[in-house]
Design a protein around this motif. Structure first.
Motif, PDB file in Angstrom:
ATOM      1  N   THR A 119      44.773  30.716  49.145  1.00 16.88           N
ATOM      2  CA  THR A 119      44.867  30.077  50.459  1.00 16.88           C
ATOM      3  C   THR A 119      43.868  28.935  50.652  1.00 16.88           C
ATOM      4  O   THR A 119      44.098  28.044  51.473  1.00 16.88           O
ATOM      5  N   TYR A 120      42.752  28.965  49.927  1.00 18.16           N
ATOM      6  CA  TYR A 120      41.741  27.915  50.094  1.00 18.16           C
ATOM      7  C   TYR A 120      41.553  27.083  48.835  1.00 18.16           C
ATOM      8  O   TYR A 120      40.486  26.495  48.618  1.00 18.16           O
ATOM      9  N   LEU A 121      42.603  27.009  48.027  1.00 17.71           N
ATOM     10  CA  LEU A 121      42.522  26.233  46.788  1.00 17.71           C
ATOM     11  C   LEU A 121      42.272  24.754  47.079  1.00 17.71           C
ATOM     12  O   LEU A 121      41.477  24.092  46.390  1.00 17.71           O
ATOM     13  N   LYS A 122      42.901  24.227  48.110  1.00 18.60           N
ATOM     14  CA  LYS A 122      42.719  22.820  48.473  1.00 18.60           C
ATOM     15  C   LYS A 122      41.269  22.543  48.861  1.00 18.60           C
ATOM     16  O   LYS A 122      40.686  21.528  48.493  1.00 18.60           O
ATOM     17  N   ASP A 123      40.675  23.458  49.614  1.00 19.34           N
ATOM     18  CA  ASP A 123      39.272  23.315  50.013  1.00 19.34           C
ATOM     19  C   ASP A 123      38.348  23.338  48.798  1.00 19.34           C
ATOM     20  O   ASP A 123      37.337  22.631  48.761  1.00 19.34           O
ATOM     21  N   GLN A 152      32.461  27.814  43.177  1.00 15.65           N
ATOM     22  CA  GLN A 152      32.280  28.721  42.041  1.00 15.65           C
ATOM     23  C   GLN A 152      33.532  29.556  41.773  1.00 15.65           C
ATOM     24  O   GLN A 152      33.837  29.876  40.620  1.00 15.65           O
ATOM     25  N   ALA A 153      34.263  29.892  42.827  1.00 12.62           N
ATOM     26  CA  ALA A 153      35.534  30.601  42.630  1.00 12.62           C
ATOM     27  C   ALA A 153      36.501  29.729  41.828  1.00 12.62           C
ATOM     28  O   ALA A 153      37.231  30.219  40.959  1.00 12.62           O
ATOM     29  N   GLY A 164      38.812  38.167  39.748  1.00 15.01           N
ATOM     30  CA  GLY A 164      37.387  37.887  39.653  1.00 15.01           C
ATOM     31  C   GLY A 164      36.952  36.667  40.429  1.00 15.01           C
ATOM     32  O   GLY A 164      35.774  36.546  40.786  1.00 15.01           O
ATOM     33  N   SER A 165      37.865  35.744  40.708  1.00 13.92           N
ATOM     34  CA  SER A 165      37.476  34.560  41.469  1.00 13.92           C
ATOM     35  C   SER A 165      37.019  34.951  42.874  1.00 13.92           C
ATOM     36  O   SER A 165      36.137  34.297  43.451  1.00 13.92           O
ATOM     37  N   ALA A 166      37.575  36.029  43.433  1.00 20.81           N
ATOM     38  CA  ALA A 166      37.126  36.504  44.746  1.00 20.81           C
ATOM     39  C   ALA A 166      35.731  37.117  44.636  1.00 20.81           C
ATOM     40  O   ALA A 166      34.884  36.918  45.518  1.00 20.81           O
ATOM     41  N   SER A 167      35.479  37.853  43.546  1.00 18.88           N
ATOM     42  CA  SER A 167      34.139  38.400  43.314  1.00 18.88           C
ATOM     43  C   SER A 167      33.134  37.277  43.105  1.00 18.88           C
ATOM     44  O   SER A 167      31.994  37.346  43.580  1.00 18.88           O
ATOM     45  N   ALA A 168      33.564  36.232  42.375  1.00 22.12           N
ATOM     46  CA  ALA A 168      32.688  35.077  42.136  1.00 22.12           C
ATOM     47  C   ALA A 168      32.334  34.386  43.447  1.00 22.12           C
ATOM     48  O   ALA A 168      31.200  33.912  43.623  1.00 22.12           O
ATOM     49  N   PHE A 169      33.294  34.325  44.373  1.00 26.72           N
ATOM     50  CA  PHE A 169      33.016  33.730  45.684  1.00 26.72           C
ATOM     51  C   PHE A 169      31.919  34.500  46.395  1.00 26.72           C
ATOM     52  O   PHE A 169      30.960  33.910  46.911  1.00 26.72           O
TER      53      PHE A 169
END
Length: 489
Positions: free
Chosen positions: A38-42, A299-300, A101-106
């Motif tokens: 949902t926040y890939l653009k950001d 970082q995500a 893991g990208s959510a954990s990285a966030f």
């Protein structure tokens, strides 16, 4: 010695850790509303915005420094290892752990920003800082710092330098020789000479070097992969089918390594993208941003770059050409698939590229691996130094930093003269121990991370493109840097 190392590694990397990392990724993905989509653009917008200061680096430099830690040997040799041990299906599980893991990285990188501090005119932060300030458990914070100093300072650099040495020796036949009883590796000497020039320059020089090297190395490697994928475009459907069938035990040939596909896919995925390991928050904390969530999103996105682009590129090149072996799970020295007799996983990628470009395939991969691994070694040093700064904040930091530099350079050189199997097994222990401590910490601090995310999301929904952060507004304590920053405004 090798047996002892392998036993320890098997305990550290049990299914408990694999399950913990997977469940953590699922939990944070759900709680953040799958921000990785949902926040890939950001993520992309923030990557190229922001500024540096006298105390911090730009978001892109922090991204590059973190990518330099993520994109390394794991993207070339690590992918090949996953295929060798778990078959083609391991690639799917690398994708899965990268997405989750990208959510954990966030969360971990956001926490790194929330609890960062200014030490000797530079921003410092990471798990040790957010464990002490956020959880209030000093001994647990020191435990992570000690594990990180040992892992990043002594255990992990050898994997990268070993891979550089092996690849360059394979491509260019650079000899080693004995001098009064000591093994002299010219590649190893060159690595530590270049490394010394950079690590003695501080965090800003690390950020500047990463900013230049990372886009170049990743771009050249991905371009080569795109060319090879284009030459084999007709094979894409069959390779994707093979990956999915093997991942879900629908490919009879690889049914014996179904469990290994999951284990090695997750294991090498975490080693490659470092999501949840606790390394990237060190780089994230060094960035100059208005809101902690901004660097969390950057970082995500770096997890995507690492696994969904670079690792996938390597996997496709290997699987298109069939230049791989798959080890038998129970019979040592036997293979389920043996397409490269006499070659272990360290040579899969070079064999795949050389299949299409025999004149320079070996040398191209060797040079790419040099850049990948060298920048990872730079990032490891930064992570170790940050934890030295944490432990010895009020003591003689300079002495311990110099001792770290000397030990780090020696460990890097030693990696060039030891076997790949030993180097990887030792490195896996370091990665696993860091992941155990950090994942538990970010779960305990999940309420704080999610508060910061909610604050950022609400302000963005109001149309504020570059929102400010005030921890007291959302009930976060001990965020000293941000409290002082708001008081000075």
């Amino acid at each position: 010695m090798d047996e002892i190392v392998n036993v320890i590694s098997s305990y550290v990397w049990s299914y408990a850790l694999i399950g913990l990392c997977g469940i953590t990724g699922i939990y944070f993905s759900i709680r953040t509303g799958f921000l990785q989509i949902t926040y890939l653009k950001d993520m992309v917008r923030l990557l190229f915005s922001g500024k540096k200061s006298d105390k911090g680096i730009t978001p892109f430099q922090a991204f590059s420094l973190a990518i330099s830690g993520r994109v390394g040997t794991g993207n070339i040799v690590g992918v090949a290892t996953a295929i060798a041990m778990g078959g083609p299906g391991a690639i799917f599980w690398m994708w899965a752990i990268a997405f989750l893991g990208s959510a954990s990285a966030f969360i971990e990188s956001t926490l790194g920003q929330v609890y960062k501090q200014e030490i000797d005119g530079e921003y410092r932060g990471g798990p040790s800082y957010y464990i002490e300030k956020g959880l209030g458990i000093k001994w647990y914070a020191v435990l992570f710092a000690v594990i990180t100093i040992i892992s990043c300072g002594l255990l992990l650099p050898g994997i990268q330098s070993n891979s550089i040495s092996s690849a360059l020796n394979n491509a260019f036949q650079i000899p080693t020789f004995n001098f009064i009883g000591f093994e002299i590796n010219l590649v190893g000497i060159a690595i530590i000479a270049l490394l010394g020039l950079i690590i003695f320059g501080g965090v800003k020089r690390l950020g500047q070097a990463s900013e230049f090297i990372v886009p170049f190395m990743a771009g050249a490697y991905i371009l080569m992969a795109i060319i090879i994928i284009g030459m084999n475009i007709h094979q894409v459907p069959s390779v994707i089918k093979l990956i999915f069938a093997s991942a879900f035990n629908q490919e009879s040939l690889y049914s014996g390594v179904f469990g290994a596909a999951i284990a090695w896919g997750v294991k090498r995925g975490i080693y490659s993208n470092e999501a949840g390991q606790g390394t990237a928050p060190h780089a994230a904390a060094a960035a100059e941003v208005n809101h902690p969530a901004q660097q969390g999103l950057v970082q995500a996105f770096s997890v995507y770059i690492d696994t969904l682009f670079v690792c996938t590129a390597t996997a496709f090149m290997i699987l298109f050409t069939g230049k791989y072996n798959v080890n038998h799970p129970t019979q040592a020295g036997k293979f389920i698939t043996e397409n490269l007799p006499g070659t272990d996983y360290t040579g899969f990628t070079q064999a795949a590229v050389s299949h299409h470009f025999p004149a320079f395939g070996d040398s191209f991969v060797a040079i790419a691996l040099f850049f990948f691994a060298f920048t990872t070694i730079m990032a490891y040093y930064y992570y170790a130094e940050t934890n030295i700064m944490y432990i010895f904040r009020d003591g003689n930091k300079k002495l311990y930093v110099w001792l770290l530099r000397i030990g780090f350079l020696l460990a890097t050189y030693y990696g060039t003269i030891k076997t790949a199997e030993t180097a990887w097994a030792i490195g896996d222990i370091g990665v696993g121990l860091m992941a155990w401590v950090n994942v538990i910490a970010i779960l305990l601090l999940s309420n704080t991370g999610l508060k910061v995310w909610k604050d950022y999301k609400q302000k963005r929904q109001k149309g504020i493109e570059n929102p400010d952060f005030n921890p007291s507004e959302i009930g976060i304590k001990n965020a000293d840097f941000w409290d002082k920053r708001n008081q000075s405004k």
